[in-house]
Write an enzyme that holds these catalytic residues in place. Structure first.
Site, PDB file in Angstrom:
ATOM      1  N   ARG A  17       0.819  -1.221   0.000  1.00  0.00           N
ATOM      2  CA  ARG A  17       0.000   0.000   0.000  1.00  0.00           C
ATOM      3  C   ARG A  17       0.850   1.268   0.000  1.00  0.00           C
ATOM      4  O   ARG A  17       0.456   2.265  -0.599  1.00  0.00           O
ATOM      5  CB  ARG A  17      -0.936   0.000   1.206  1.00  0.00           C
TER       6      ARG A  17
ATOM      7  N   LYS B 139     -18.070 -17.605   1.512  1.00  0.00           N
ATOM      8  CA  LYS B 139     -19.501 -17.422   1.744  1.00  0.00           C
ATOM      9  C   LYS B 139     -20.274 -16.870   0.554  1.00  0.00           C
ATOM     10  O   LYS B 139     -19.864 -15.854  -0.021  1.00  0.00           O
ATOM     11  CB  LYS B 139     -19.689 -16.446   2.896  1.00  0.00           C
TER      12      LYS B 139
ATOM     13  N   GLY C  58      -9.259  -9.212  -1.130  1.00  0.00           N
ATOM     14  CA  GLY C  58      -8.147  -9.642  -0.292  1.00  0.00           C
ATOM     15  C   GLY C  58      -7.519 -10.981  -0.622  1.00  0.00           C
ATOM     16  O   GLY C  58      -6.325 -11.043  -0.920  1.00  0.00           O
TER      17      GLY C  58
ATOM     18  N   GLY D 178     -12.549  -4.302   0.135  1.00  0.00           N
ATOM     19  CA  GLY D 178     -13.957  -3.949   0.327  1.00  0.00           C
ATOM     20  C   GLY D 178     -14.432  -2.937  -0.699  1.00  0.00           C
ATOM     21  O   GLY D 178     -15.550  -3.031  -1.231  1.00  0.00           O
TER      22      GLY D 178
HETATM   23  P1  AMP Z   1     -13.615 -14.863   1.293  1.00  0.00           P
HETATM   24  O1  AMP Z   1     -13.019 -13.985   2.345  1.00  0.00           O
HETATM   25  O2  AMP Z   1     -15.092 -15.044   1.394  1.00  0.00           O
HETATM   26  O3  AMP Z   1     -13.155 -14.490  -0.106  1.00  0.00           O
HETATM   27  O4  AMP Z   1     -13.063 -16.313   1.580  1.00  0.00           O
HETATM   28  C1  AMP Z   1     -11.698 -16.642   1.542  1.00  0.00           C
HETATM   29  C2  AMP Z   1     -11.503 -17.855   2.388  1.00  0.00           C
HETATM   30  O5  AMP Z   1     -12.294 -18.903   1.891  1.00  0.00           O
HETATM   31  C3  AMP Z   1     -10.079 -18.343   2.378  1.00  0.00           C
HETATM   32  O6  AMP Z   1      -9.554 -18.199   3.671  1.00  0.00           O
HETATM   33  C4  AMP Z   1     -10.206 -19.803   1.999  1.00  0.00           C
HETATM   34  O7  AMP Z   1      -9.421 -20.669   2.781  1.00  0.00           O
HETATM   35  C5  AMP Z   1     -11.669 -20.106   2.231  1.00  0.00           C
HETATM   36  N1  AMP Z   1     -12.159 -21.207   1.405  1.00  0.00           N
HETATM   37  C6  AMP Z   1     -12.025 -21.351   0.084  1.00  0.00           C
HETATM   38  N2  AMP Z   1     -12.557 -22.522  -0.321  1.00  0.00           N
HETATM   39  C7  AMP Z   1     -13.046 -23.138   0.764  1.00  0.00           C
HETATM   40  C8  AMP Z   1     -13.696 -24.386   0.989  1.00  0.00           C
HETATM   41  N3  AMP Z   1     -13.952 -25.212  -0.019  1.00  0.00           N
HETATM   42  N4  AMP Z   1     -14.052 -24.693   2.249  1.00  0.00           N
HETATM   43  C9  AMP Z   1     -13.782 -23.842   3.272  1.00  0.00           C
HETATM   44  N5  AMP Z   1     -13.167 -22.651   3.129  1.00  0.00           N
HETATM   45  C10 AMP Z   1     -12.800 -22.300   1.884  1.00  0.00           C
END
Ligand code: AMP
Length: 405
Positions: free
Chosen positions: A35, A207, A363, A386
């Site tokens: 950054r 999610k 991120g 974000g």
């Molecule tokens: P996000 O912040 O929603 O983009 O999620 C990123 C996180 O999702 C990372 O820390 C990954 O380890 C996790 N992730 C990705 N694929 C999976 C999965 N199949 N099961 C559980 N966690 C996951």
């Protein structure tokens, strides 16, 4: 709004909002200076014109006033090194520090500065008025500069005093984006409004709930949407699949079905991973196997996309002219489950080399391209997690609107 590159800063005090929210270790050493580096071209241009640079930033999340670990003084030495390493000036570039972002010392120091000097103000968030978007506080900050430059894309989605409210204290020709902000906005616009087709959006991560709005907005624009990572299993289950112990948001099953239905109506092709690397526990030493993503046995969970899904997704990516990537394909932090994410990064790099425009943002996908060494092989890596997500959700970002007003 003025155009940054065309503006002559000679003799002007430029009050520049940067995002210096870098991670520190417990010895107050910077562990990732991305950054800070991203702001250097803007600082350099102002100094080269013969202007004065006054930098303001937030840093961490101080709870109640000043806290040693959130002081921006820990960044002064590194800022000096970065500026001197740039070798754009043979002369020394003094980097001063003010113990408060407003008040006597800040005003006095700013008033005595000469062209070619840089002043870093203490953490804006030591004043609770910053996050509240307090007008009086914004006005006090505005007194420090003749021109306001917003170069903090990472906080452009916040209507804080220094990122948005301050704009009203500068006339239209004395407020502008910095070079970083300009390139962030130009890259995002290129994908959102000027995308050459086929346009694939790759959405991953944990999610569905975090990504609903971005998917809905992309349904209006993309040709293909690839869904990977933990969120793919909510879609699999919604379609009647058996997902074992994989991540699933039960309350989002209907949302997933609605997204699939809308995609069909809009003729957007949604790609879900045909197979998965499954594990008997969420751990680096887990037993692993492969299964169709809709036939995962009980007691097992999908933690990465499988080899067929890698081929399936890579083909779509390689045939695309515009690529947006947000979110990993699996638990890439664990070596056993990083192959899918790495394969996607390789496919994006290859498509980019063949002329596609690729934007990586958010991120964890940014962390993944950095980790795998692909940063220079994609067209643009966004610095704003974000902010970038909200931009792609179709929201108007206060930090952008303020400059344009
Ligand atoms: P996000 O912040 O929603 O983009 O999620 C990123 C996180 O999702 C990372 O820390 C990954 O380890 C996790 N992730 C990705 N694929 C999976 C999965 N199949 N099961 C559980 N966690 C996951």
């Amino acid at each position: 709004m003025s155009e940054f590159a065309a503006y002559n800063f000679k003799g002007q005090k430029a009050l520049v909002r940067v995002d210096f929210n870098v991670p520190l270790n417990d010895k107050f050493e910077i562990t990732d200076d991305t950054r800070m580096r991203a702001a250097i071209p803007t600082i350099k241009k102002i100094l080269a014109d013969g202007g004065i640079v006054i930098l303001m930033s937030h840093f961490g999340r101080p709870k109640d006033g000043p806290e040693e670990k959130y002081s921006l003084k820990h960044l002064v030495r590194h800022l000096y090194d970065l500026l001197m390493a740039e070798k754009f000036s043979k002369e020394n570039i003094p980097v001063l520090f003010a113990n408060d972002c407003i008040g006597e010392q800040a005003y006095l120091t700013a008033s005595m500065m000469r062209p070619g000097e840089v002043l870093l103000l203490e953490n804006l968030r030591f004043h609770k008025e910053e996050e509240k978007g307090d007008e009086k506080f914004a006005e006090k900050l505005s007194k420090l500069g003749d021109v306001w430059v917003n170069d903090a894309f990472g906080t452009a989605h916040r209507a804080h005093a220094s990122t948005a409210v301050i704009a009203k204290f500068f006339p239209a020709d004395k407020k502008m984006f910095g070079l970083l902000m300009e390139s962030e906005v130009a890259s995002a616009e290129k994908v959102l409004h000027k995308a050459e087709k086929p346009f694939v959006a790759i959405i991953g991560g944990a999610k569905v709930s975090d990504k609903i709005l971005i998917i809905e907005n992309l349904l209006e624009r993309a040709t293909d949407i690839i869904i990977g990572g933990g969120m793919a299993y909510t879609f699999m289950k919604a379609k009647g699949g058996q997902i074992g112990n994989s991540l699933c948001e039960e309350e989002r099953l209907d949302t997933a079905l609605e997204i699939l239905k809308k995609a069909e109506e809009k003729k957007v092709c949604i790609h879900l991973p045909s197979d998965s690397i499954i594990a008997d526990k969420f751990a680096t030493d887990a037993e692993t196997s492969v299964a169709p993503s809709n036939h995962i046995p009980d007691g097992w969970m999908g933690l990465d996309i499988g080899a067929n899904a890698c081929d399936q997704f890579s083909n779509v990516i390689k045939n695309s002219k515009t690529i947006l990537w947000n979110g990993p394909m699996g638990v890439f932090e664990m070596p056993k489950f990083q192959h899918g994410t790495k394969t996607i990064a390789i496919a994006i790099a290859e498509a980019t080399q063949d002329g596609a425009f690729s934007l990586v943002g958010g991120g964890d996908s940014v962390a993944a391209v950095n980790q795998f060494g692909f940063t220079d092989k994609v067209s643009y890596v966004s610095t704003g997690g974000g902010a970038m997500l909200e931009y792609f959700e179709g929201k108007i970002l206060p930090g952008i609107a303020a400059v344009n007003s």
